[in-house]
Design an enzyme around this catalytic site. Structure first.
Site, PDB file in Angstrom:
ATOM      1  N   GLU A   1      30.104  38.031  27.863  1.00  0.00           N
ATOM      2  CA  GLU A   1      28.687  38.621  27.978  1.00  0.00           C
ATOM      3  C   GLU A   1      28.746  39.076  29.371  1.00  0.00           C
ATOM      4  O   GLU A   1      28.584  38.082  30.140  1.00  0.00           O
ATOM      5  CB  GLU A   1      28.016  37.383  27.599  1.00  0.00           C
ATOM      6  CG  GLU A   1      27.653  36.650  26.188  1.00  0.00           C
ATOM      7  CD  GLU A   1      27.005  37.826  25.293  1.00  0.00           C
ATOM      8  OE1 GLU A   1      26.387  38.720  25.891  1.00  0.00           O
ATOM      9  OE2 GLU A   1      27.337  37.865  24.097  1.00  0.00           O
TER      10      GLU A   1
ATOM     11  N   CYS B   1      20.434  40.130  33.604  1.00  0.00           N
ATOM     12  CA  CYS B   1      21.622  41.034  33.129  1.00  0.00           C
ATOM     13  C   CYS B   1      21.130  42.159  32.446  1.00  0.00           C
ATOM     14  O   CYS B   1      21.554  43.224  32.296  1.00  0.00           O
ATOM     15  CB  CYS B   1      22.599  40.175  32.354  1.00  0.00           C
ATOM     16  SG  CYS B   1      21.864  39.492  30.768  1.00  0.00           S
TER      17      CYS B   1
HETATM   18  P1  NAD Z   1      30.660  35.538  37.987  1.00  0.00           P
HETATM   19  O1  NAD Z   1      31.635  36.218  36.965  1.00  0.00           O
HETATM   20  O2  NAD Z   1      30.736  35.745  39.380  1.00  0.00           O
HETATM   21  O3  NAD Z   1      30.617  33.888  37.651  1.00  0.00           O
HETATM   22  C1  NAD Z   1      30.555  33.443  36.340  1.00  0.00           C
HETATM   23  C2  NAD Z   1      31.029  32.191  36.053  1.00  0.00           C
HETATM   24  O4  NAD Z   1      32.591  32.391  36.077  1.00  0.00           O
HETATM   25  C3  NAD Z   1      30.747  31.137  36.834  1.00  0.00           C
HETATM   26  O5  NAD Z   1      30.639  29.816  36.218  1.00  0.00           O
HETATM   27  C4  NAD Z   1      31.999  31.024  37.847  1.00  0.00           C
HETATM   28  O6  NAD Z   1      32.583  29.829  38.273  1.00  0.00           O
HETATM   29  C5  NAD Z   1      33.166  31.519  36.778  1.00  0.00           C
HETATM   30  N1  NAD Z   1      34.335  32.050  37.584  1.00  0.00           N
HETATM   31  C6  NAD Z   1      34.571  32.809  38.643  1.00  0.00           C
HETATM   32  N2  NAD Z   1      35.695  33.316  39.152  1.00  0.00           N
HETATM   33  C7  NAD Z   1      36.392  32.949  37.873  1.00  0.00           C
HETATM   34  C8  NAD Z   1      37.872  33.354  37.211  1.00  0.00           C
HETATM   35  N3  NAD Z   1      38.655  33.942  38.023  1.00  0.00           N
HETATM   36  N4  NAD Z   1      38.172  32.991  36.129  1.00  0.00           N
HETATM   37  C9  NAD Z   1      37.266  32.039  35.130  1.00  0.00           C
HETATM   38  N5  NAD Z   1      36.009  31.802  35.422  1.00  0.00           N
HETATM   39  C10 NAD Z   1      35.501  32.254  36.933  1.00  0.00           C
HETATM   40  O7  NAD Z   1      29.235  35.913  37.675  1.00  0.00           O
HETATM   41  P2  NAD Z   1      27.621  35.418  38.525  1.00  0.00           P
HETATM   42  O8  NAD Z   1      27.687  36.112  39.810  1.00  0.00           O
HETATM   43  O9  NAD Z   1      27.571  34.042  38.064  1.00  0.00           O
HETATM   44  O10 NAD Z   1      26.748  36.267  37.407  1.00  0.00           O
HETATM   45  C11 NAD Z   1      26.264  37.506  37.530  1.00  0.00           C
HETATM   46  C12 NAD Z   1      26.713  38.384  36.485  1.00  0.00           C
HETATM   47  O11 NAD Z   1      26.663  37.908  35.248  1.00  0.00           O
HETATM   48  C13 NAD Z   1      26.292  39.848  36.429  1.00  0.00           C
HETATM   49  O12 NAD Z   1      27.253  40.904  36.198  1.00  0.00           O
HETATM   50  C14 NAD Z   1      25.280  39.776  35.038  1.00  0.00           C
HETATM   51  O13 NAD Z   1      24.968  40.866  34.590  1.00  0.00           O
HETATM   52  C15 NAD Z   1      26.193  39.052  34.450  1.00  0.00           C
HETATM   53  N6  NAD Z   1      25.313  38.138  33.288  1.00  0.00           N
HETATM   54  C16 NAD Z   1      25.555  38.419  31.897  1.00  0.00           C
HETATM   55  C17 NAD Z   1      24.900  38.250  30.874  1.00  0.00           C
HETATM   56  C18 NAD Z   1      24.903  38.320  29.560  1.00  0.00           C
HETATM   57  O14 NAD Z   1      24.286  37.650  28.739  1.00  0.00           O
HETATM   58  N7  NAD Z   1      25.505  39.487  29.414  1.00  0.00           N
HETATM   59  C19 NAD Z   1      23.806  36.997  31.273  1.00  0.00           C
HETATM   60  C20 NAD Z   1      23.736  36.668  32.649  1.00  0.00           C
HETATM   61  C21 NAD Z   1      24.528  37.279  33.619  1.00  0.00           C
END
Ligand code: NAD
Length: 450
Positions: A215, A249
């Site tokens: 997502e 998002c």
């Molecule tokens: P992010 O990808 O930085 O972090 C998300 C999660 O991934 C966190 O728990 C983080 O600790 C973990 N993470 C970070 N690096 C990782 C790695 N290398 N391997 C595995 N896990 C890792 O995203 P964010 O800044 O928390 O959220 C914002 C983004 O999320 C935006 O792009 C937004 O559009 C998207 N988002 C999408 C949805 C959806 O349902 N499509 C919903 C909410 C947010």
């Protein structure tokens, strides 16, 4: 204990093995057992509404309490309740046609589902993922975001208070823990986060052939047609953009406006903000940007656009001074026709900045949308059936709301997910149940009596 402060890869594996052993040790959860597991999550939301709202406020600096209640408590509550109400029907085997014998699809729990969530609506993401995974009869491990430490810690404590570690467990920590988590041999992984991180997750999951639902994010375009109820469309776009200060998002990222209506758009947007947000700095409904890094990222977009000569229109009805903004609040700002080379038109904005792209023809709009990666959402405002059909058939996005913004994402009967760069797979409602189940094909051949 279900929550671990910054877990190691070894801790994560230990919990996973414990959950898998518990899963394999007994019959799959019955309908009644699944409903009881869902009831425990419902109880947490009902009994801890205020705790959840306060934790989010602590994490954001300021978070609209009304938005927190709606998005992090009432919305997942409705999801959990609807899941319970429809689960018996979802679990029923589906009869299929067979040339000979009896054929059906039987939905079976996968085992242990891993869920990694982002920071922007943390409660919603944890509890809606949990609803689907538990409904399908799985054990669940959750890794919430490190950017909302109060909320993630609260979620860990709440989950621990009602679930045994081999039922549902929470693992806390940053990107390194996320990385270790996604390298585990789960039976399914639901990841919500940035597109750039989604690529790492997919790579890590590939090592163990773990099926993933990604997502992700992207730039969701909005089109205002000449046939639209203009004032209503502008109001919905602006109010939608300001929910959670644009940190959603599915927020409308940028908007296509007929070129002759750009001035009218600016006028209506100003009036809408004056009505609903007469002040911003002390307005309880206007949320802060999550942290300084994201605040500076957004300020950077504005500085670059300003330097490039883009006209910036601040929607600041109270003419408040934002030179000092200790709570990281940002003035909602319209950007008039920024060039596609600017960062604000390259990145997902995730903040209260709204680029306006003037257009002459719809085909030019469709071409511009299709020149970009496929977005998570798309919004069309208009009352022209032919145009609407053209938008729906000629563009490809995760989902669409017509004459509104974002509502398709909260319509539980619809699958929620992205396409291309905005993600793969879907969940919510029956689609979540199916994502977290194995659809087993069964054929009973005609057997001769013994
Ligand atoms: P992010 O990808 O930085 O972090 C998300 C999660 O991934 C966190 O728990 C983080 O600790 C973990 N993470 C970070 N690096 C990782 C790695 N290398 N391997 C595995 N896990 C890792 O995203 P964010 O800044 O928390 O959220 C914002 C983004 O999320 C935006 O792009 C937004 O559009 C998207 N988002 C999408 C949805 C959806 O349902 N499509 C919903 C909410 C947010």
């Amino acid at each position: 204990m279900s929550a671990i402060e910054s877990s190691t890869s070894c801790d994560i594996r230990t919990i996973l093995e414990k959950q898998r052993a518990a899963f394999q040790d007994r019959e799959p959860y019955t309908l009644e057992e699944r409903c009881e597991l869902l009831d425990r999550a419902i109880g947490l939301l009902v009994n801890h509404e205020q705790d959840i709202i306060e934790a989010l406020t602590a994490d954001f600096g300021h978070r609209s309490p009304g938005f927190s209640k709606g998005s992090e408590v009432l919305s997942p509550l409705a999801t959990l309740q609807q899941t319970k109400a429809e689960l018996a029907e979802w679990m029923r085997p589906e009869q299929r046609r067979a040339r000979a014998g009896e054929a059906w699809v039987q939905y079976q729990p996968l085992g242990v589902v891993g869920i990694v969530t982002a920071w922007n609506v943390p409660g919603y993401m944890v509890f809606s993922g949990l609803a689907g995974a538990l409904a399908a009869g799985n054990r669940v491990m959750i890794k919430p975001s490190e950017f909302t430490p109060h909320t993630s810690d609260l979620i860990a404590r709440l989950i621990r208070s009602v679930y045994a570690e081999d039922e549902v467990a929470v693992v806390l920590g940053g990107a390194d823990v996320g990385q270790a988590f996604c390298g585990q041999p789960f039976d399914h992984l639901l990841f919500t986060g940035a597109t750039s991180i989604g690529k790492h997750v997919l790579r890590a999951a590939a090592e163990n052939l773990v099926p993933v639902t990604l997502e992700l994010g992207g730039k969701s375009p909005t089109i205002i047609s000449r046939s639209a109820n203009f004032n209503e469309a502008v109001a919905k776009v602006v109010i939608g953009k300001l929910l959670n200060a644009g940190q959603l998002c599915v927020a409308p990222d940028y908007v296509f406006v007929p070129q002759e209506s750009v001035d009218a758009f600016i006028g209506v947007a100003k009036a809408v903000v004056a009505k609903f947000f007469p002040t911003l700095k002390d307005n309880p409904d206007y949320t802060s940007i999550i942290n300084t890094r994201h605040f500076e990222r957004l300020q950077g977009y504005l500085s670059e656009a300003r330097a490039a000569g883009v006209e910036l229109i601040e929607l600041n009805a109270g003419a408040e001074d934002f030179s000092q903004s200790p709570l990281n609040k940002i003035v909602p700002t319209l950007l008039c026709n920024p060039g596609d080379d600017l960062q604000v038109m390259q990145d997902e904005i995730f903040g209260p900045l709204l680029p306006i792209k003037p257009y002459e023809t719809l085909s030019e709009v469709i071409a511009q949308i299709n020149a970009r990666p496929r977005p998570l959402a798309l919004y069309y405002f208009g009352n022209d059936a032919a145009e609407e059909a053209l938008v729906l058939t000629r563009t490809c996005s995760g989902g669409v709301t017509l004459n509104g913004v974002m509502s398709h994402a909260s319509t539980e009967g619809l699958p929620f997910g992205g396409v291309g760069q905005s993600g793969m797979g879907a969940y919510h409602g029956i689609d979540g149940f199916r994502t977290f189940s194995h659809a087993k094909a069964v054929l009973r051949t005609a057997a001769n009596p013994a």
